[in-house]
Every structure is written in C-alpha cells, then in structure tokens.
Design a protein around this motif. Structure first.
Motif: not given
Length: 652
Positions: A244-246, A171-174, A238-240, A133-148
């Motif tokens: 982030v709110g959701w 992964p980096q954005n275009d 760009k997507e953050i 889940l964390l890898r698929a969602n990415g973004g802030l989920y990765l930050k939460i995963g690193q905290a875990i």
C-alpha cells in the motif's frame, strides 16, 4: 673433318652430372647466406624504449559493472519478492506505463496524430495499457481502477468500454496466506481465535477455507461460531500491507508528473484521496464507521425500520481482520430476486431480516451433506419455492426510495457519507410486514462533511431545483469554482439550463470544419472546463470528489432498476428539509428555512411532471425512464463538449 661422335643418353648424363651438381651446390650456398643475412637480430640500441603490454582495462571495467548490476538487480528482485510482494516491480511497471502513455498523448493528441489514424486510436491503446497495468498489479490498483470506472462517463468511450470490466471478482488468496494474517494479528491460529474446526467437529464451530467473496483488498469467509452465530470473516490479503505504501507513492509521483506535463490541477487533490484510500485498508476504522452509521440510523425514525447495518464483533476483529454478522439477502443487481412473487409464507420475512437470528440446522447432517465440497453454509433459499423461481415480492419503487433517502440523509442531515454504494455492497431483504429492508455493508470509505460545507451543499442543491442562479453562483464561488453551469450539470448529471448558458454557447461556437479538428477542439474545451470547475485549488472542497462518486453510483443503481423513483426530487427534498432541521443554525434561520421548505414542496411539482411523463413513455415502450431521459439530454450536451457518455457501468 671427322663427324662428331654420338653419345647415348646414359653416357651423356654421366658426363653432365658433375657439372649440374656443382651448379646446384653453388645456388644452395647463396640462398643460405642470403637468409642468414636477412635474419640477423638488430642491435638493442636501435630498438628504442620498450612499450607496455595492452591490458584491456575498459572491457574489464564494464564487465565488473555488468556483474555488479546483475547482482544488485537479482538481490532487489529477491528481496522485493519475499518481503515486499513485488511492490518495487509494481512501481516500476507503473512508471513505465505512465511514461509511455503520457508520451503518446504528448506526441499524438492533435488534429492529425503522427503515429495514429485518429485520437480515438490513441485513447484505445492508452486504455488498454492502463487496464492491463491495473489488472497486473492488482490490490489497491484494482480499487483505484474501480474508482475510475465509476467516473468513466466523463472519459472517452475507449476507456468506458475497457473499464466496465473492473467490477469482476478479484482472485482469492490461498488459505495459507489468510491463516498467516490471522496469526500475525491475533498471535493464534484461526481455530483458536474463532474456536472452530474445518470439518465441523463436535463441540466446535465451522469455518470455510474457501472464500465466499473476494475483492481487491480483502476476501470474506463464512463461519458458524460455537454459540451458533453465523459470521462473515473479512481478512485483508497478505500482500496489501507491504504494497500500500509503495502503491500510493507511485500514484502521487505519476499524478505530480501529469499535473506538470498536461497543466491540469490534479495533484492538490492527491493527499486527500490517498488518505481516504489508506483508511480503507484499516478494518478498525471500518468497524468504527459501521457502528457510527448504525447509531445514526437508529436515531432517525424515517430510516430505522427500513435500513440495517450488520453488527461488528470487536473481540474477533483487528486492524486486518473484521468479523461481522453474516447477511442473507438478495443483491441489488438481481431484479428478479427482488420483484418475483414471494413464496416464503404469510407474515414471514426473509432469513435474518432486521437482525433476527438465522435458523440453526442440524450440524452433523450438514457436515455429511457438504463436507466433500468444503462448504458448510446452509442453503436458505426455501422462500423461492419448489421451482426456485420465487423472489422477495418487493417493489423497486420502495427499494430505490429507501436507498435515495439513506444517502440523502447522509449528505444533508448527518454529513457522514458512505462513498462506495455500488450494487455489491447492498443487500435487500423482506420484512414480515411485506416492506423492503436495505442492508448496507463495506463501511471502509467514508467522508466527513464540515457543518458549514454541509449547509452550503444543501443550499446548492435547493438552488439547483429552484433555478436560484444568484445563490448558486455565490455558493460555488465560495468553493473556488469559476463556472457554475458546468458544475451544476455535473452534479445533476443532466444539463443545467437555469444559468446564463455561457458554457453551451461557447462550446457550440467552436469550428465545425472537419471531424478530426472538431474532436480535438471539443476535447480541448473539456480540458478547459475541468480547470474551470477546479478553479481555486485551495478553496475547492475535497469532499466533492467522493460525494460525486456516491451520487454517480446511486444514479447508476436507479437507472439499472429502470428509474423507479424521481431521484432528483427526493434528493432536493432532503436538501431543503435539512436546512430547516440544521441544529447548527440559529432558530430564526431554521424557521425561515422551514417556511421556504413548504414553498419548495410546491416547486417540486414540476419535477414530478417530468418524472411521470418519463414513466408514461416507459410504459408505452418509448423510453426506459426518467434517468434515461436525463442521460439523453446530458449525452447531447456532452457530445458538444467532445465527450461520448456511456453510463452503463454495471454491464461488466
């Protein structure tokens, strides 16, 4: 009597034919009359009232509903894709995984699981679900995963193994996405904002389109400005902003459900955590934190020549873009790069040390050499020597002493704590004097300790070192913690043996009948221990969440480098010293604390004995150092609590 005349067949047929034809005609007339009588339509009066034709209303109704649902789903998907960057779909994925995982534990977390061979299997498949889940969602989920991941030592081994992979680069954005963010924040193109080109044209700076580093929230690009300054341009993905709110809302909902379902008081901590994570996406806040920390270090004579904070260029920064001084250095995880012999020349430091300008190579030659690869940053590793096997020639003892001093000063002296000191955020450089310099980057996550709490935390640490159980119990009681022993052990990251021993005695008294039953009982005891630590949810200091994260990472750094310093002693020494230097206390209390600090220095001798005993064992190859010795003790106690500890969080 004359005999009957014999007739030939033809004569016989001619005689019989009229008779046969008349018989057939009679039969046909009877059949037609019968059919006509049977098909006579009934009289209208005998039919009764007419009935309505079947309309199939239910089929049409459900067909319309299916069409509406399909249209709505397609519309939501299109809007979510183009405007929310799949934020709604990510939230739905979170709820699905959260529900399945919670249901799995609710059904199978018992001595003999219904749908698993053991509790370990339940942990394994749950860890896989959450990790995916964390890898698929990415973004802030990765930050939460690193905290875990940084707190994974208290999680089951199955989670520890899975979450050790959370520190891989994201992964980096275009470049088109990065360019869009810069245009939205500045109203101009990157070339206009930074006065650069992408090919090193004359009279302009150079900007690399390919990121030099990519994390969960942002990525960093190297550039050389027109005036020769080399900078790191940190651009939020760009997507953050849309996600982030959701993401934080989903985090709140799942935590709320888990709090109610498993009866664990976690939800009261969520508002504070989400506030910190939200601030981490504000790069103006990060710039403020960076400048504040730089000012504090500059005023502290014990640190200002050993620690460096990069300069932030405010005129080239915004809420989602931060431009700072480019740092050349060795990452903390590169032990060889830190300790190998120095080949950079006598009385010379590594490039950029303590803010000295980086050398400016010939721009045209640089473009000719590296334009094909799209990378223009000069290679400044000449100090490694012709064989490329040199290093900074520094002592790991000096490096770790500086690190522990820095974060201890943040906690006990200033109350302004950097909460993400993992190895990727620390660079090491060599000063011309031959001493080490620590560079701290990524200042997005800080917590502010109130003076009263900072004083209590200093007193808490000093009490830990002196086995002052009465003061220890009094301090944690003010925080609403019901079990001082468990909290003291969690803080030291080793068993605290100065208390009344109630925790270990209660745990050791549990049943040993069989392995499955014991594992279940121990993990139930751990759950109870968590509730005892949290105790009074209203009084429990939220800052302890991130302070514990800081100390856990520093402990992991020290252990990774082979435990070169006595971290416990240094931390305790700063705690005691801060009580005598706390300007918020009356001068009489400060003098009293100073006298106690002198006595405290003598007490620390016992900690030194333990440290050097561990070093002797390390030199003789029996152990890896003090941190490993402490970990062994902690692992034994934790095993009695049903937890398998694994502190090697940086192996991923």
């Amino acid at each position: 009597m004359a005999p009957a005349a014999r007739l030939c067949a033809n004569c016989y047929w001619s005689v019989k034919q009229p008779t046969i034809q008349s018989s057939v005609a009679r039969r046909l007339r009877f059949s037609v009359q019968t059919r006509q009588a049977s098909f006579v339509p009934p009289a209208p009066s005998s039919l009764g009232p007419p009935s309505k034709a079947r309309q199939y209303n239910r089929l049409r109704k459900w067909s319309r509903r299916l069409a509406y649902l399909t249209f709505t789903a397609a519309t939501v998907y299109a809007v979510d894709k183009h405007y929310n960057h799949f934020a709604i779909i990510r939230s739905f994925r979170t709820f699905r995984v959260g529900f399945v995982t919670a249901l799995d534990y609710k059904i199978n977390f018992r001595e003999n699981p219904f749908f698993a061979d053991s509790i370990a299997e339940v942990h394994r498949r749950s860890a896989e679900r959450v990790f995916d889940l964390l890898r698929a969602n990415g973004g802030l989920y990765l930050k939460i995963g690193q905290a875990i991941a940084m707190q994974s030592a208290i999680l089951p081994p199955e989670f520890q193994k899975m979450f050790s992979k959370m520190f891989d680069d994201a992964p980096q954005n275009d470049w088109t996405d990065i360019e869009q963010v810069i245009r939205e924040d500045f109203g101009k193109s990157p070339e206009e904002v930074f006065d650069v080109s992408y090919d090193g044209g004359s009279g302009q700076g150079i900007l690399e389109k390919n990121a030099r580093a990519s994390a969960s929230v942002a990525q960093v690009h190297w550039a050389r400005l027109k005036d020769g300054r080399e900078v790191a341009i940190k651009v939020q993905k760009k997507e953050i902003a849309a996600q982030v709110g959701w993401d934080l809302w989903s985090f709140k909902v799942v935590t709320k459900v888990y709090t109610w379902w498993f009866d664990l008081p976690f939800y009261t901590l969520v508002p504070y955590i989400t506030e910190r994570l939200l601030l981490e996406t504000d790069f103006q806040n990060e710039a403020d934190n960076s400048e504040r920390m730089a000012a504090l270090i500059k005023k502290e004579p014990r640190l200002r020549d050993r620690v460096y904070i990069p300069t932030v260029y405010r005129d080239l920064s915004s809420k989602r873009v931060m431009t700072a001084e480019w740092i050349e250095g060795v990452r903390l995880w590169d032990k060889g790069g830190i300790t190998n012999p120095w080949e950079g020349g006598w009385r010379k430091g590594s490039p950029g040390c303590h803010g000295t300008p980086l050398d400016s190579p010939n721009g045209e030659a640089l473009v000719e050499q590296q334009s094909e690869a799209g990378q223009f940053k000069p290679d400044r590793t000449h100090w490694k020597g012709p064989n490329r096997d040199g290093g900074l020639g520094l002592s790991l003892y000096d490096v770790m002493t500086t690190m522990v001093d820095l974060f201890s000063a943040q906690m006990f002296l200033w109350g302004w704590v950097h909460c993400d000191p993992h190895p990727g955020n620390i660079f090491i450089r060599r000063l011309p004097s031959g001493q080490s310099e620590l560079v701290l980057i990524d200042h997005g996550l800080y917590i502010q300790m109130k003076p009263e709490f900072r004083h209590q935390y200093s007193l808490f640490w000093k009490s830990l070192m002196t086995f002052d159980n009465a003061t220890l119990k009094e301090v944690v009681g003010q925080w609403g913690i019901n079990n001082a022993d468990i909290f003291a052990s969690a803080t030291l990251m080793r068993p605290y043996e100065g208390g009344d021993g109630s925790t270990s005695s209660r745990i050791k008294g549990l049943s040993e009948h069989e392995k499955k039953k014991r594992q279940y009982e121990m993990q139930q005891a751990m759950r109870k221990g968590v509730k005892e630590i949290l105790g009074d949810e209203e009084r429990w200091p939220r800052e302890l969440i991130f302070i514990g994260r800081n100390m856990r990472i520093v402990q992991g750094n020290n252990q990774y480098l082979g435990s070169p310093v006595n971290r416990i002693k240094i931390t305790g020494n700063w705690a005691s010293r801060a009580l005598s230097e706390d300007l918020t206390l009356p001068w009489r209390d400060r003098w009293r604390n100073y006298g106690r600090h002198v006595l405290f220095k003598a007490v620390l001798f016992a900690s030194d004995v333990w440290f050097w005993t561990g070093k002797l064992r390390q030199w003789f190859g029996r152990k890896a150092g003090m941190e490993d010795d402490m970990e062994d003790h902690m692992r034994k106690m934790a095993k009695d609590m049903g937890v398998e500890l694994n502190h090697k969080v940086f192996e991923g």
